[in-house]
Design an enzyme around this catalytic site. Structure first.
Site, PDB file in Angstrom:
ATOM      1  N   THR A 185       0.862  -1.171   0.000  1.00 55.57           N
ATOM      2  CA  THR A 185       0.000   0.000   0.000  1.00 55.57           C
ATOM      3  C   THR A 185       0.901   1.223   0.000  1.00 55.57           C
ATOM      4  OG1 THR A 185      -1.640   1.218   1.276  1.00 55.57           O
ATOM      5  CG2 THR A 185      -0.224  -0.224   2.530  1.00 55.57           C
ATOM      6  N   GLU A 329      -4.369  -3.215   5.093  1.00 59.83           N
ATOM      7  CA  GLU A 329      -3.813  -3.882   6.281  1.00 59.83           C
ATOM      8  C   GLU A 329      -4.860  -4.702   7.027  1.00 59.83           C
ATOM      9  OE1 GLU A 329      -3.470  -0.787   5.360  1.00 59.83           O
ATOM     10  OE2 GLU A 329      -1.484   0.041   5.794  1.00 59.83           O
ATOM     11  N   LYS A 440      -6.601  22.265   9.288  1.00 57.22           N
ATOM     12  CA  LYS A 440      -6.487  22.899  10.599  1.00 57.22           C
ATOM     13  C   LYS A 440      -6.492  24.410  10.435  1.00 57.22           C
ATOM     14  CE  LYS A 440      -4.740  22.066  15.030  1.00 57.22           C
ATOM     15  NZ  LYS A 440      -3.923  21.292  15.910  1.00 57.22           N
ATOM     16  N   TRP A 445     -10.429  22.095  13.657  1.00 59.37           N
ATOM     17  CA  TRP A 445     -10.375  21.160  12.531  1.00 59.37           C
ATOM     18  C   TRP A 445     -11.577  21.336  11.621  1.00 59.37           C
ATOM     19  CZ3 TRP A 445      -5.910  18.896  11.878  1.00 59.37           C
ATOM     20  CH2 TRP A 445      -5.096  18.630  12.986  1.00 59.37           C
TER      21      TRP A 445
HETATM   22  P1  AMP Z   1      -6.502   1.208   1.151  1.00 56.86           P
HETATM   23  O1  AMP Z   1      -5.621   0.478   2.048  1.00 56.86           O
HETATM   24  O2  AMP Z   1      -5.817   1.701  -0.083  1.00 56.86           O
HETATM   25  O3  AMP Z   1      -7.738   0.441   0.823  1.00 56.86           O
HETATM   26  O4  AMP Z   1      -6.962   2.527   1.896  1.00 56.86           O
HETATM   27  C1  AMP Z   1      -7.561   2.489   3.147  1.00 56.86           C
HETATM   28  C2  AMP Z   1      -8.086   3.853   3.494  1.00 56.86           C
HETATM   29  O5  AMP Z   1      -9.104   4.234   2.564  1.00 56.86           O
HETATM   30  C3  AMP Z   1      -8.774   3.929   4.827  1.00 56.86           C
HETATM   31  O6  AMP Z   1      -7.862   4.090   5.888  1.00 56.86           O
HETATM   32  C4  AMP Z   1      -9.670   5.151   4.648  1.00 56.86           C
HETATM   33  O7  AMP Z   1      -8.963   6.353   4.809  1.00 56.86           O
HETATM   34  C5  AMP Z   1     -10.080   5.033   3.207  1.00 56.86           C
HETATM   35  N1  AMP Z   1     -11.389   4.379   3.101  1.00 56.86           N
HETATM   36  C6  AMP Z   1     -11.662   3.112   2.771  1.00 56.86           C
HETATM   37  N2  AMP Z   1     -12.991   2.896   2.754  1.00 56.86           N
HETATM   38  C7  AMP Z   1     -13.585   4.065   3.104  1.00 56.86           C
HETATM   39  C8  AMP Z   1     -14.939   4.495   3.288  1.00 56.86           C
HETATM   40  N3  AMP Z   1     -15.972   3.698   3.060  1.00 56.86           N
HETATM   41  N4  AMP Z   1     -15.146   5.762   3.690  1.00 56.86           N
HETATM   42  C9  AMP Z   1     -14.127   6.610   3.919  1.00 56.86           C
HETATM   43  N5  AMP Z   1     -12.837   6.268   3.740  1.00 56.86           N
HETATM   44  C10 AMP Z   1     -12.561   5.013   3.337  1.00 56.86           C
END
Ligand code: AMP
Length: 546
Positions: A185, A329, A440, A445
């Site tokens: 990732t 993860e 910020k 925030w």
């Molecule tokens: P990834 O590992 O590339 O799938 O990214 C994970 C990150 O994507 C998470 O920590 C969130 O920040 C974002 N994410 C995944 N699903 C959602 C969702 N349904 N709503 C908001 N953010 C999301």
């Protein structure tokens, strides 16, 4: 006192074996890079996977070896998932949208011994090949008749590996914590980090998905993973679908609205899974056709927050939206947004409101939110905090990356997601932002997600992002970046007026800029990092925040 039950290890090979005997006619339909549509079944796939496993052994692949894939969603990629992990090697899925530099980094970091590629990526590989590990061999995922000519690349042929091999294989009895899959990732800073899944975590995740979404994951259902097999195991579908008997419809490389609509219509897809950007295209096509694809009843949206307007657009046409949250993860599913029975009859506006949250945790995933000192915050739906997770399908350390591991866990071993969220008394998680995407301003925030949600409901907006721009007086101020819908307008005054109905003056963007298209990350999310860099010097107009 210990119980007296057998302790058989959980193994990925058992999933396909089960599908082959219980759902022999469960279908796998693939749009191939060759241009045609290919159909097969779980029974046939199990046989070809056995042949492939023999082919891999023939190439000298051994337990623990990392074997990479650079491929779209299709049946050969699925065969690789099972054959590679089945022999005890590690299936390392590479995201072809990564930069050349990142791709080279992870191939070397993973020490890949073999790379399977769709023929579409051969020109890319020709460029990268001189910098690949010297002994890494490359296999083109096609048959003899379609082998590409590739000067400077020595290519093996996928179908040659299977040809003439017996279609049975004695899968080794692996310990369940054996590594099975590897997915990197890319963070916003530093090198990509690898999550190393085990047989145990993968099988548990498939079981969890099955009990969480019983309406979708069951025999006879037809599911379209638009989420790629190279992005966190297509959210576990290659395992959960065969386990439950659902059929898989793989879209290949064409992911525009029309191609998806036509494929879904023709194949009677019931449930489609992917990131919000993909669904914007499909919704556009649904509007153009004036109808939904035949049989379409459910969409799983994750990867980034699903805008309220998108949830409403689907729900209005009778398509159930399941807004899911997770991370690479986490294998990835953490929460799912289907409503509890007592809320299922809510009127549309209330239902859309409820579904805009990321839903409730799945079995096996624990959630906690804390303040910056690590103190737990209440689950009152009001107190936003840093979100931590724990469970059997969550990483306990990045692959050979001590530096990253030092920051990723708290003292109790919980994994830090980097998301900021509230959790209410009924367990509904609401991601208020990525910690690094919060703005910020004057010590307060501002949530970029909240602002985007409102802007997305303007009919003239195709996509948008709110980002922080450095500001001398306030530290940061929000800037709204808009991609207008084709042939439509979204005037600045209208957008600010809409926002001012929901937000205090100091929370409103100081400026609005228009772009032809928003930059996307390798996983199809809007890249706020790129936007922040692009607009770092943007001169904001003087506005009064009072
Ligand atoms: P990834 O590992 O590339 O799938 O990214 C994970 C990150 O994507 C998470 O920590 C969130 O920040 C974002 N994410 C995944 N699903 C959602 C969702 N349904 N709503 C908001 N953010 C999301």
């Amino acid at each position: 006192m210990e119980g007296l039950m057998m302790n058989r290890s959980l193994k990925i090979a058992d999933i396909l074996d089960f599908a082959s005997s219980n759902f022999p006619k469960g279908e796998i339909v693939s749009v191939r890079t060759e241009g045609d549509i290919h159909r097969t079944t779980y029974r046939e796939t199990a046989k070809r996977t056995a042949q492939l496993a023999r082919g891999l052994n023939g190439l000298g692949m051994e337990r623990g070896d990392r074997i990479a894939t650079l491929a779209w969603n299709g049946y050969r990629h699925l065969e690789l998932y099972y054959a590679i992990s089945g022999i005890g090697s590690v299936c390392h899925t590479i995201n072809p949208r990564l930069s050349a530099e990142q791709m080279l980094y992870i191939v070397h970091h993973a020490k890949d011994r073999l790379l399977f590629t769709d023929v579409t990526f051969v020109p890319l590989l020709q460029k990268l090949a001189p910098q690949f590990p010297k002994d890494m061999r490359i296999v083109a995922m096609t048959d003899r008749a379609h082998m590409p000519t590739a000067e400077g690349l020595e290519l093996l042929c996928y179908e040659d590996l299977l040809d003439g091999q017996p279609d049975q294989f004695d899968w080794p009895d692996l310990a369940e914590n054996t590594a099975a899959g590897l997915c990197y990732t890319s963070g916003t800073t530093g090198n990509p980090k690898g999550t190393l899944y085990t047989h145990r975590s993968t099988v548990l995740h498939a079981l969890m998905a099955g009990i969480t979404l019983p309406n979708v994951l069951r025999e006879g259902r037809r599911i379209l993973p638009v989420v790629p097999l190279f992005h966190v195991n297509a959210w576990g579908l290659p395992y959960a679908a065969p386990l439950t008997g659902a059929s898989l419809i793989f879209p290949g490389p064409k992911l525009d609205g029309k191609s998806l609509f036509d494929l879904m219509d023709q194949e009677k897809v019931y449930s489609a899974w992917g990131v919000p950007t993909v669904w914007l295209g499909l919704l556009g096509q649904i509007r153009a056709e004036g109808r939904n694809p035949d049989g379409f009843g459910d969409v799983v949206v994750g990867g980034s927050a699903a805008p309220r307007s998108m949830i409403e657009a689907f729900e209005k046409t009778g398509v159930n939206v399941c807004h899911a949250w997770g991370m690479t993860e986490m294998s990835p599913i953490g929460t799912q947004g289907n409503l509890p029975v007592e809320l299922s009859d809510l009127p549309l506006d209330k239902r859309v409101e409820a579904k805009s949250s990321q839903g409730r945790r799945v079995f096996g995933v624990e959630l906690k939110i804390t303040d910056d000192d690590g103190n737990r915050l209440p689950h009152d739906g009001k107190s936003p905090g840093n979100l931590f997770v724990r469970g059997n399908t969550i990483t306990c350390g990045y692959f050979e990356d001590e530096g990253a591991n030092n920051e990723a866990f708290d003292a109790e071993g919980w994994f830090k997601t980097g998301d900021v969220a509230t959790i209410d008394e009924n367990g509904f998680l609401l991601i208020t932002d990525r910690a690094k995407d919060l703005i910020k301003s004057g010590g307060e925030w501002i949530s970029s997600l909240d602002l985007e949600n409102v802007v997305m409901s303007h009919p003239g907006v195709a996509s948008c992002a709110v980002i922080a721009v450095p500001h001398e007086k306030w530290t940061e101020r929000p800037l709204l970046v808009v991609q207008a819908a084709a042939g439509a307008e979204a005037p600045r005054e209208e957008l600010i007026e809409m926002l001012s109905r929901h937000f205090a003056k100091w929370q409103l963007p100081d400026d609005v800029v228009y772009v032809d298209s928003l930059p996307l990350t390798a996983t199809g999310k809007v890249s706020k990092l790129t936007l922040r860099q692009q607009f770092a010097e943007h001169e904001m107009p003087e506005v009064s925040l009072g």
